[in-house]
Design a protein around this motif. Structure first.
Motif, PDB file in Angstrom:
ATOM      1  N   ALA A  39      33.667  28.687  41.814  1.00 19.65           N
ATOM      2  CA  ALA A  39      33.315  28.882  43.287  1.00 19.65           C
ATOM      3  C   ALA A  39      33.717  30.017  43.503  1.00 19.65           C
ATOM      4  CB  ALA A  39      34.442  27.625  44.259  1.00 19.65           C
ATOM      5  N   THR A  40      34.510  30.382  42.559  1.00 15.69           N
ATOM      6  CA  THR A  40      34.953  32.511  43.234  1.00 15.69           C
ATOM      7  C   THR A  40      33.431  32.914  42.479  1.00 15.69           C
ATOM      8  OG1 THR A  40      35.824  32.691  41.447  1.00 15.69           O
ATOM      9  CG2 THR A  40      37.520  31.967  43.234  1.00 15.69           C
ATOM     10  N   GLN A  41      32.782  32.818  41.840  1.00 15.04           N
ATOM     11  CA  GLN A  41      31.828  32.678  41.110  1.00 15.04           C
ATOM     12  C   GLN A  41      30.474  33.425  41.941  1.00 15.04           C
ATOM     13  OE1 GLN A  41      33.105  35.109  39.045  1.00 15.04           O
ATOM     14  NE2 GLN A  41      31.283  35.785  37.497  1.00 15.04           N
ATOM     15  N   VAL A  42      30.041  32.108  42.610  1.00 14.09           N
ATOM     16  CA  VAL A  42      29.061  31.526  43.217  1.00 14.09           C
ATOM     17  C   VAL A  42      28.617  32.761  44.106  1.00 14.09           C
ATOM     18  CG1 VAL A  42      27.934  30.582  44.595  1.00 14.09           C
ATOM     19  CG2 VAL A  42      28.926  29.263  42.705  1.00 14.09           C
ATOM     20  N   ASP A  43      30.061  33.342  44.847  1.00 14.36           N
ATOM     21  CA  ASP A  43      29.569  34.797  45.523  1.00 14.36           C
ATOM     22  C   ASP A  43      29.007  35.634  44.958  1.00 14.36           C
ATOM     23  OD1 ASP A  43      32.908  34.363  47.291  1.00 14.36           O
ATOM     24  OD2 ASP A  43      31.944  33.002  45.707  1.00 14.36           O
ATOM     25  N   GLU A  44      28.839  35.978  44.002  1.00 14.28           N
ATOM     26  CA  GLU A  44      29.376  37.118  42.976  1.00 14.28           C
ATOM     27  C   GLU A  44      27.614  37.042  42.552  1.00 14.28           C
ATOM     28  OE1 GLU A  44      33.517  37.799  41.725  1.00 14.28           O
ATOM     29  OE2 GLU A  44      31.931  38.173  40.213  1.00 14.28           O
ATOM     30  N   THR A  45      27.457  35.865  40.983  1.00 10.90           N
ATOM     31  CA  THR A  45      26.054  36.146  41.233  1.00 10.90           C
ATOM     32  C   THR A  45      25.651  34.842  40.130  1.00 10.90           C
ATOM     33  OG1 THR A  45      27.716  36.035  38.765  1.00 10.90           O
ATOM     34  CG2 THR A  45      27.338  38.085  39.613  1.00 10.90           C
ATOM     35  N   VAL A  46      26.194  33.738  40.319  1.00  6.59           N
ATOM     36  CA  VAL A  46      25.489  32.742  39.465  1.00  6.59           C
ATOM     37  C   VAL A  46      24.709  32.142  40.286  1.00  6.59           C
ATOM     38  CG1 VAL A  46      25.547  30.770  37.833  1.00  6.59           C
ATOM     39  CG2 VAL A  46      27.382  32.516  37.709  1.00  6.59           C
ATOM     40  N   ARG A  79      39.454  42.333  32.141  1.00  8.28           N
ATOM     41  CA  ARG A  79      39.342  41.532  32.224  1.00  8.28           C
ATOM     42  C   ARG A  79      38.293  41.431  32.264  1.00  8.28           C
ATOM     43  NH1 ARG A  79      41.782  37.660  35.974  1.00  8.28           N
ATOM     44  NH2 ARG A  79      43.142  39.704  37.047  1.00  8.28           N
ATOM     45  N   ARG A  80      37.925  39.655  31.375  1.00  2.00           N
ATOM     46  CA  ARG A  80      37.079  39.367  30.507  1.00  2.00           C
ATOM     47  C   ARG A  80      35.918  37.992  30.859  1.00  2.00           C
ATOM     48  NH1 ARG A  80      35.379  43.916  28.417  1.00  2.00           N
ATOM     49  NH2 ARG A  80      33.526  43.008  27.205  1.00  2.00           N
ATOM     50  N   THR A  81      35.250  38.324  30.809  1.00  2.00           N
ATOM     51  CA  THR A  81      34.368  36.856  31.215  1.00  2.00           C
ATOM     52  C   THR A  81      33.533  35.749  30.046  1.00  2.00           C
ATOM     53  OG1 THR A  81      33.957  37.665  33.502  1.00  2.00           O
ATOM     54  CG2 THR A  81      32.820  35.387  32.524  1.00  2.00           C
ATOM     55  N   PHE A  82      34.004  34.958  29.862  1.00  2.00           N
ATOM     56  CA  PHE A  82      33.438  34.239  28.934  1.00  2.00           C
ATOM     57  C   PHE A  82      33.370  33.238  29.301  1.00  2.00           C
ATOM     58  CE2 PHE A  82      37.264  36.561  26.996  1.00  2.00           C
ATOM     59  CZ  PHE A  82      36.877  36.644  26.150  1.00  2.00           C
ATOM     60  N   SER A  83      31.587  33.000  27.996  1.00  2.00           N
ATOM     61  CA  SER A  83      31.023  31.102  28.121  1.00  2.00           C
ATOM     62  C   SER A  83      31.359  30.527  26.918  1.00  2.00           C
ATOM     63  CB  SER A  83      29.281  31.552  27.529  1.00  2.00           C
ATOM     64  OG  SER A  83      28.540  32.544  28.691  1.00  2.00           O
ATOM     65  N   VAL A  84      31.902  29.160  27.787  1.00  2.55           N
ATOM     66  CA  VAL A  84      32.676  28.160  26.915  1.00  2.55           C
ATOM     67  C   VAL A  84      31.761  27.379  26.076  1.00  2.55           C
ATOM     68  CG1 VAL A  84      35.095  26.943  26.216  1.00  2.55           C
ATOM     69  CG2 VAL A  84      34.963  29.345  27.705  1.00  2.55           C
ATOM     70  N   TYR A  85      31.840  26.747  24.526  1.00  2.00           N
ATOM     71  CA  TYR A  85      31.145  25.337  24.370  1.00  2.00           C
ATOM     72  C   TYR A  85      32.665  24.900  23.952  1.00  2.00           C
ATOM     73  CZ  TYR A  85      26.642  27.807  24.418  1.00  2.00           C
ATOM     74  OH  TYR A  85      26.059  29.158  24.371  1.00  2.00           O
ATOM     75  N   GLN A 114      37.701  32.608  32.097  1.00  2.00           N
ATOM     76  CA  GLN A 114      37.922  34.425  32.456  1.00  2.00           C
ATOM     77  C   GLN A 114      39.785  34.571  32.013  1.00  2.00           C
ATOM     78  OE1 GLN A 114      38.404  35.675  36.025  1.00  2.00           O
ATOM     79  NE2 GLN A 114      35.821  37.504  35.661  1.00  2.00           N
ATOM     80  N   ALA A 115      39.659  35.882  30.729  1.00  4.20           N
ATOM     81  CA  ALA A 115      40.494  35.905  30.330  1.00  4.20           C
ATOM     82  C   ALA A 115      41.042  37.560  30.430  1.00  4.20           C
ATOM     83  CB  ALA A 115      40.827  35.805  28.798  1.00  4.20           C
ATOM     84  N   VAL A 116      42.392  37.789  30.420  1.00  3.29           N
ATOM     85  CA  VAL A 116      42.543  39.225  30.727  1.00  3.29           C
ATOM     86  C   VAL A 116      43.113  39.471  28.885  1.00  3.29           C
ATOM     87  CG1 VAL A 116      43.471  41.004  31.469  1.00  3.29           C
ATOM     88  CG2 VAL A 116      43.272  39.145  32.099  1.00  3.29           C
ATOM     89  N   VAL A 117      42.293  40.493  28.414  1.00  8.60           N
ATOM     90  CA  VAL A 117      41.798  40.475  27.221  1.00  8.60           C
ATOM     91  C   VAL A 117      41.747  41.983  26.825  1.00  8.60           C
ATOM     92  CG1 VAL A 117      41.079  40.183  24.296  1.00  8.60           C
ATOM     93  CG2 VAL A 117      40.384  38.738  26.311  1.00  8.60           C
ATOM     94  N   LEU A 118      43.263  42.477  26.484  1.00  5.10           N
ATOM     95  CA  LEU A 118      43.444  43.974  25.624  1.00  5.10           C
ATOM     96  C   LEU A 118      43.389  45.150  26.863  1.00  5.10           C
ATOM     97  CD1 LEU A 118      41.334  44.318  22.958  1.00  5.10           C
ATOM     98  CD2 LEU A 118      44.056  44.105  23.109  1.00  5.10           C
ATOM     99  N   GLY A 119      44.138  44.055  27.343  1.00  3.33           N
ATOM    100  CA  GLY A 119      43.918  44.837  29.307  1.00  3.33           C
ATOM    101  C   GLY A 119      42.605  45.263  30.500  1.00  3.33           C
ATOM    102  N   ASP A 147      31.582  36.469  24.959  1.00  2.00           N
ATOM    103  CA  ASP A 147      32.015  37.109  25.369  1.00  2.00           C
ATOM    104  C   ASP A 147      30.549  37.771  26.934  1.00  2.00           C
ATOM    105  OD1 ASP A 147      32.770  39.569  26.914  1.00  2.00           O
ATOM    106  OD2 ASP A 147      34.034  40.621  25.429  1.00  2.00           O
ATOM    107  N   VAL A 148      30.271  37.483  27.944  1.00  4.28           N
ATOM    108  CA  VAL A 148      29.134  37.545  28.156  1.00  4.28           C
ATOM    109  C   VAL A 148      29.914  38.368  29.430  1.00  4.28           C
ATOM    110  CG1 VAL A 148      27.874  35.880  28.115  1.00  4.28           C
ATOM    111  CG2 VAL A 148      29.462  35.700  29.097  1.00  4.28           C
ATOM    112  N   THR A 149      30.999  39.467  29.636  1.00  3.96           N
ATOM    113  CA  THR A 149      31.200  40.669  30.918  1.00  3.96           C
ATOM    114  C   THR A 149      30.596  41.828  30.842  1.00  3.96           C
ATOM    115  OG1 THR A 149      33.135  40.341  29.662  1.00  3.96           O
ATOM    116  CG2 THR A 149      33.409  41.461  31.580  1.00  3.96           C
ATOM    117  N   ASP A 150      29.801  41.905  29.440  1.00  6.48           N
ATOM    118  CA  ASP A 150      28.794  43.081  30.213  1.00  6.48           C
ATOM    119  C   ASP A 150      27.409  42.207  30.695  1.00  6.48           C
ATOM    120  OD1 ASP A 150      30.518  44.517  29.512  1.00  6.48           O
ATOM    121  OD2 ASP A 150      30.140  44.281  26.773  1.00  6.48           O
TER     122      ASP A 150
END
Lengths: 546, 641
Positions: B61-68, B378-384, B371-376, B350-353
């Motif tokens: 839901a948070t993501q909808v407004d942005e992109t998907v 915030r990264r987005t990941f597709s999950v299987y 979503q997770a904060v990795v190495l400072g 990792d699909v952040t970029d």
């Protein structure tokens, strides 16, 4: 050998080379960076600048600014501890385009291989040796010659071996390997053996000193051919200058050689892909090295690529020359110790010390004045800076000859029989030590100096006929040795010159020698000026002993 | 005679009964578990499956407004909840999770990071002897209890992590082997225990860890703090050693895989085939054991075993040069199932970029995002999720495919990176230069530099200089332990503040020692290795650090503790150094010894023989008759003939 077997790669390489036939040099830095990056290398650049002590007239440069471009192929499995270097000088004009092209082609091919255990650095250096010096000094973070360079951003650990590439056309008839480096240092003989073995395997004509090997060793002409090749090596080594870009690597204990493509009028030509295969083979061999090349000789002379004369054979020749000096010293010692028939006052320390100090001061003047006084000389005489330096050097050298007479006027009392014997004893021992050390570091230089100076040291006394001896002494002095060497070298190269040209060549050789010292730290000029020339002056002094 | 036989029978019987018991126990979870779970624990399962979609919904839901533009997301919620879910089992004493993170790198290479985590609610310190192992590998459990190990970190790495091209790794490790261990404070003789432990580990991992001795072991005072929960941080109980020359190969991978509950038979470990893993630019495998909290109040501790494997595949070496990666191309295997023993089994990409799918294209498409904060960052990941049958589709196998659309690859500017080299020439002295780059535009931050240099490079500590931006940069803390010849290495630790956007250079000169002739390695002209220096830092984070660590977060983001919200912990290793020492020509002594021995044996021996031998005239042997006659004469008491 994949480079030839894969038609796609071959086509890619040929495309690259045809594109390079248009002149690119004058260092297209951006293009090189982009090309290397596209091949998947880590690319870095380094800028450097150097103001020469006086203009270099041979290469027409004075204030040098340039950029080196290098790309590092990271070995997949090694943690950046070892590296190999392939370099190609790229100067204004398009005389080394093919080498740069081949370097890029090899980089592209090497990148897709997985067997590399050492990083490979592909270096395109501008302004040949000056660029190479800047890169090497920066890589090892030393500064021996006062050059300005920007620090390197990427490194590959300790460099194990390096090859420098010079190709002027896209077909060659033979490949020449150049080994002589700075101060007469040579790479391990195994590097030359490796080159020879691959030339044999691939079927490329290979030469050393630009001379093909002959099979008729036992015939007189074959023997003299080999001797001439070896003499060329002796002359080049004695000059103490780097004869290719590889020469500067040797200071850092990196085995290096320059491979030069020669295109002569022979029928049989080799295309550049074959050269690529040869380099690939050599790099794969070097890549497999567990240790640095150390198993073979570092001191050798080569009468042909497949034969060498080791230190064990040539050192006795020098040893026999040096023994003359020791025997002469022994003789003088015995003469000094045995009580003199006529009672004489023993010579003062001053009578020995004064000539020693004065001749060394003359040597120091010979070392310092030429570069210091060039500006004054240019102001007062209608000469260029380079001529000023060389002519000052010759002037100081000649002025040194007049000194002995003046020395004696300063001294109170006359020189005694004992006096000159003590002086000669000191001079002979000095010469023996000097030549011995020189021969250990640079055999050829030591040997040539010994050939000319040992007879002088052996015969000179105040009692021999003055004029004749003076002429002989001057002819055997270091400056004339250099002059003869220039003519002899031209003779060996089969490019004899007239006396006029020879003289000009002689002047340029002097200026190059001084430049080599200031640019790359070659030790021949200071050795001659500070040690050999004063030593020779001592004998001159003895001849005119009163 | 009967009694021993009887007891032997009894023993056999006991063994038989025990083995039966073991079989029953081990079989119990597999078929029975399913029913057990579906019947008894249905409410919990339902609750959990319910919880997951709600969370997904919230995130999307948070993501909808942005992109998907998510039609598919809606579809996904309608997915039937699978009946047989293996994930939720009754509160067992141990639990196993597996995951794979794949990060497409800018350079066209691809980074795959496996993590396998086993958490076991046990405590070896209590003194109770633990003999029953289920998921936790027994070989390691025994080692931990025998040697009173509190934390153990071991890594084997081949190649060097290229920070400038690949960014920061999830788990850094130096080239070669690295081992650091915190012992319990009950251990009395730490050095002896350490020695024994390294030898045991050497056997377990088929590595040359037995070459760890006092000459390459140090006790860092600040750089290596415990990563698990710990009461004290007295560095006397810490030992750290690296073997930069250690070569990693299949013989290290096989024992590492055997520690996994499913081995390499099922789950993600199927992908770990050595012929592909070692055909890569970087390979690192590690084992981390540490105590962690069992629950929120942290009254009891569990033992956590993390096995990680990081690998980077090279675009150019893979042949075709097409910018395209798939599981099959990477590992020459595809996935068909999760490890049945795993409570969770996931693949993260990792699909952040790639927010608008303009960089690369991912297939099969998945709608689970995390979503997770990795190495400072915030990264987005597709999950299987491999525990869901849907993931495998109709072909019953999962082959994730990443296809690039653009072909650009630039050098990165990571916030912190470090490099090191040896300066100077000749074989007498030299200088070690360590460069630390702070690429943050406006923040300065402190770093801890740890250098462990072998004794045969004699450091001149008075020549130690730290400069940044051309000015002297005085370290606020220096811990230096001088070396002892043939006993222990130099240890140099310092805390340096790195100014923003600068290069800090640490230089120290050294002299190369001349070794005794037996101390040279068989290949002395190769040179001697100096291990990587370690730069540990709290780097300013680009996003505020999320402190409440809940279970849903991916594992790789929760490893290092972070003390401040605005910064994160990273560790950077420099390259190891190869230094040449003055080496005698070993062929000469060999010849001399051979020649001398021969001369002595032949020349001196025969001369000595000649000089010392006394010559006598020997009488010929008397005949048989004469000897008999002599015997008789002796009996008679007359002199012999």
């Amino acid at each position: 050998m994949g480079l030839l077997s894969d038609p796609n790669r071959r086509r890619a390489l040929i495309n690259l080379l045809t594109r390079l036939n248009a002149p690119i040099c004058g260092m297209p830095v951006d293009w090189l960076v982009k090309t290397m990056q596209a091949q998947g290398l880590e690319v870095f650049t380094q800028s450097f600048s150097r103001t020469l002590p006086f203009p270099d007239e041979n290469k027409e440069r004075y204030i040098v600014k340039g950029t080196n471009v290098y790309g590092i192929l990271r070995a997949p499995r090694a943690p950046r501890t070892e590296a190999l270097v392939l370099s190609a000088p790229c100067s204004p004009g398009d005389n080394n385009n093919q080498a740069v092209g081949l370097l890029l082609g090899l980089a592209h091919y090497f990148r897709s291989q997985v067997f590399w255990a050492k990083d490979i650095i592909f270096l395109v250096n501008e302004h040949d040796l000056i660029g190479m010096q800047a890169w090497l000094e920066s890589y090892h973070h030393t500064n021996t010659t006062g050059m300005d360079w920007s620090p390197l951003q990427g490194r590959g650990g300790s460099i194990q071996a390096a090859l420098s590439l010079e190709l002027s056309s896209d077909v060659i008839t033979s490949l020449d390997i150049i080994l002589e480096g700075l101060n007469g240092q040579l790479p391990n003989l195994d590097l030359a053996n490796l080159f020879y073995a691959f030339c044999q395997k691939i079927g490329v004509l290979c030469t050393i000193q630009g001379r093909l090997q002959r099979n008729d060793w036992d015939s007189v002409s074959g023997y003299s051919h080999a001797v001439q090749t070896m003499m060329l090596m002796v002359m080049k080594q004695a000059s103490g200058r780097p004869w290719g870009d590889h020469g500067l690597f040797l200071r850092y204990h990196i085995e290096a050689a320059t491979i030069k493509g020669i295109n002569s009028f022979r029928q049989y030509k080799t295309d550049i892909t074959t050269v690529g295969r040869l380099l690939e083979g050599m790099f794969r061999k070097l890549n497999n090295l567990l240790e640095r090349l150390h198993q073979s000789y570092f001191f050798y002379l080569m009468p042909s690529l497949s034969h060498f004369v080791s230190i064990g054979y040539y050192m006795p020749a020098f040893g026999l020359l040096a023994v003359i000096l020791l025997l002469r010293a022994l003789d003088l010692w015995v003469q000094l110790v045995s009580p003199p028939a006529v009672a004489q006052s023993s010579p003062g320390v001053l009578s020995v010390l004064t000539p020693l100090v004065i001749s060394h001061l003359t040597g120091a003047a010979l070392y310092i004045l030429p570069t210091r006084f060039q500006e004054i000389a240019v102001e007062h005489f209608p000469v260029s800076e380079t001529e000023a330096v060389v002519l000052t050097a010759i002037a100081v050298y000649t002025a040194g000859l007049a000194l002995p007479h003046n020395t004696h006027r300063l001294l109170s009392g006359e020189g005694t029989e004992q006096g000159w014997r003590v002086l000669k004893l000191v001079a002979v021992l000095y010469l023996a030590v000097l030549l011995g050390c020189t021969a250990l570091i640079n055999f050829s230089l030591g040997f040539i100096l010994a050939l000319t100076l040992v007879p002088v040291a052996a015969f000179v006394t105040p009692h021999v006929p003055k004029t004749l001896s003076a002429v002989v002494l001057v002819i055997l002095s270091p400056a004339f040795t250099l002059l003869f060497s220039v003519f002899f070298f031209q003779e060996l190269e089969e490019m004899p010159v007239s006396f006029q040209d020879g003289w000009l060549l002689y002047l340029s050789v002097i200026s190059q020698g001084i430049l080599d010292h200031y640019l790359y730290g070659s030790l021949v000029y200071p050795l001659i000026a500070l040690m050999v020339y004063p030593c020779w002056l001592l004998f001159w002094n003895i001849l005119f002993w009163k | 005679m009967a009694a021993p036989r009887c007891s032997r029978c009894a023993c056999l019987l006991l063994v038989f009964i025990y083995s039966l018991y073991v079989v029953v126990i081990s079989e119990e979870p597999t078929p029975g578990n399913e029913q057990h779970a579906s019947v008894v624990e249905n409410p919990q399962t339902a609750a959990e499956t319910e919880k997951q979609p709600t969370e997904e919904r919230r995130w999307e839901a948070t993501q909808v407004d942005e992109t998907v533009p998510d039609d598919a997301a809606a579809n996904k919620q309608d997915l039937p909840v699978p009946d047989s879910v293996l994930t939720s089992t009754p509160p067992l004493k141990d639990e196993f999770q597996e995951e794979l993170v794949i990060r497409p790198l800018h350079s066209g290479d691809i980074y795959a990071s496996f993590q396998f985590r086993t958490v076991w609610e046990t405590d070896f310190t209590r003194g109770s002897k633990v003999s029953h192992y289920r998921l936790f590998p027994k070989s390691l459990g025994q080692v931990i209890s025998k040697f009173s190990v509190r934390e153990l970190h071991i890594s084997f790495t081949q190649g060097y992590w290229r920070t400038m091209q690949w960014g920061q790794p999830y788990l850094p490790s130096p080239p070669g082997a690295e081992l650091w261990v915190w012992f319990q404070d009950t251990v009395t003789d730490v050095d002896a225990t350490w020695k024994e432990l390294t030898n045991v580990l050497s056997g377990i991992f088929c590595a040359s860890l037995n070459f760890i001795d006092s000459t390459n072991t140090v006790e860092p005072s600040a750089s290596f703090k415990p990563l698990g929960i710990a009461n004290g941080t007295d560095h006397r109980f810490l030992r750290y050693a690296t073997l930069p020359r250690e070569i990693v190969c299949t013989e290290n991978l096989t024992p590492w895989k055997k520690l996994l509950p499913c081995g390499s038979k099922a789950g993600l470990a199927v992908l770990l085939k050595s012929e592909k893993l070692f055909h890569s630019s970087f390979h690192s495998q590690a084992v981390h054991i540490r105590p962690v909290c069992q629950d929120e109040p942290c009254k009891a501790t569990s033992l956590e075993l993390r096995q990680t494997l990081n690998v980077v595949f090279d675009l150019h070496a893979s042949g075709q040069g097409k910018r395209e990666w798939s599981l099959f191309k990477m590992f020459s295997r595809t996935l068909t199932e999760a490890c049945p023993l795993a409570s969770s089994s996931k693949i993260y990409i990792d699909v952040t970029d790639n927010p608008e799918e303009d960089q690369f294209e991912l297939s099969p498409a998945t709608h689970l995002l995390s979503q997770a904060v990795v190495l400072g960052d915030r990264r987005t990941f597709s999950v299987y999720d491999l525990t869901q049958q849907v993931t495998f589709g109709t072909v019953r196998s999962l082959n994730v495919l990443i296809r690039w659309k653009s072909t650009e690859g630039d050098m990165l500017r990571p916030l912190l990176h470090a490099e090191r080299y040896v300066a100077g020439y000749g074989l007498q002295t030299g200088e070690i230069h360590t460069l630390m780059y702070n690429n943050h535009p406006f923040r300065s931050f402190p770093v801890l530099l740890l250098d462990s240099v072998p004794w045969y490079l004699r450091l001149y500590v008075h020549t130690l200089t730290v400069t940044s931006k051309g000015k002297d940069n005085k370290p606020s803390y220096i811990h230096y332990q001088p070396s002892k010849d043939r006993m222990r290495p130099h240890l140099l630790e310092m805390l340096v503040q790195l100014p923003p956007h600068s290069v800090t250079e640490v230089t120290v000169q050294f002299e190369r020692a001349l070794l005794k002739w037996t101390e040279y390695t068989p290949d002395p002209n190769h040179g001697f290795y100096v291990g990587s220096s370690v730069v540990s830092a709290l780097v300013p984070s680009t996003v505020a650090m999320n402190t409440n660590i809940t279970k849903e977060q991916p594992l790789f983001s929760t490893f290092f503790p972070t003390k401040e919200e605005s910064s994160y912990f990273i560790r950077v290793y420099t390259e190891p150094l190869l230094v040449n020492l003055p080496t005698p020509d070993f062929s000469m002594p060999y010849n001399v010894i051979c020649l001398t021995c021969t001369v002595v044996a032949v020349g001196y021996g025969s001369l000595y023989n000649l000089l010392t031998r006394s010559f006598q005239v020997e009488e010929p042997n008397p005949g048989l008759a004469k000897r008999i006659a002599n015997v008789i004469r002796r009996m008679r008491g007359v002199p012999p003939l």
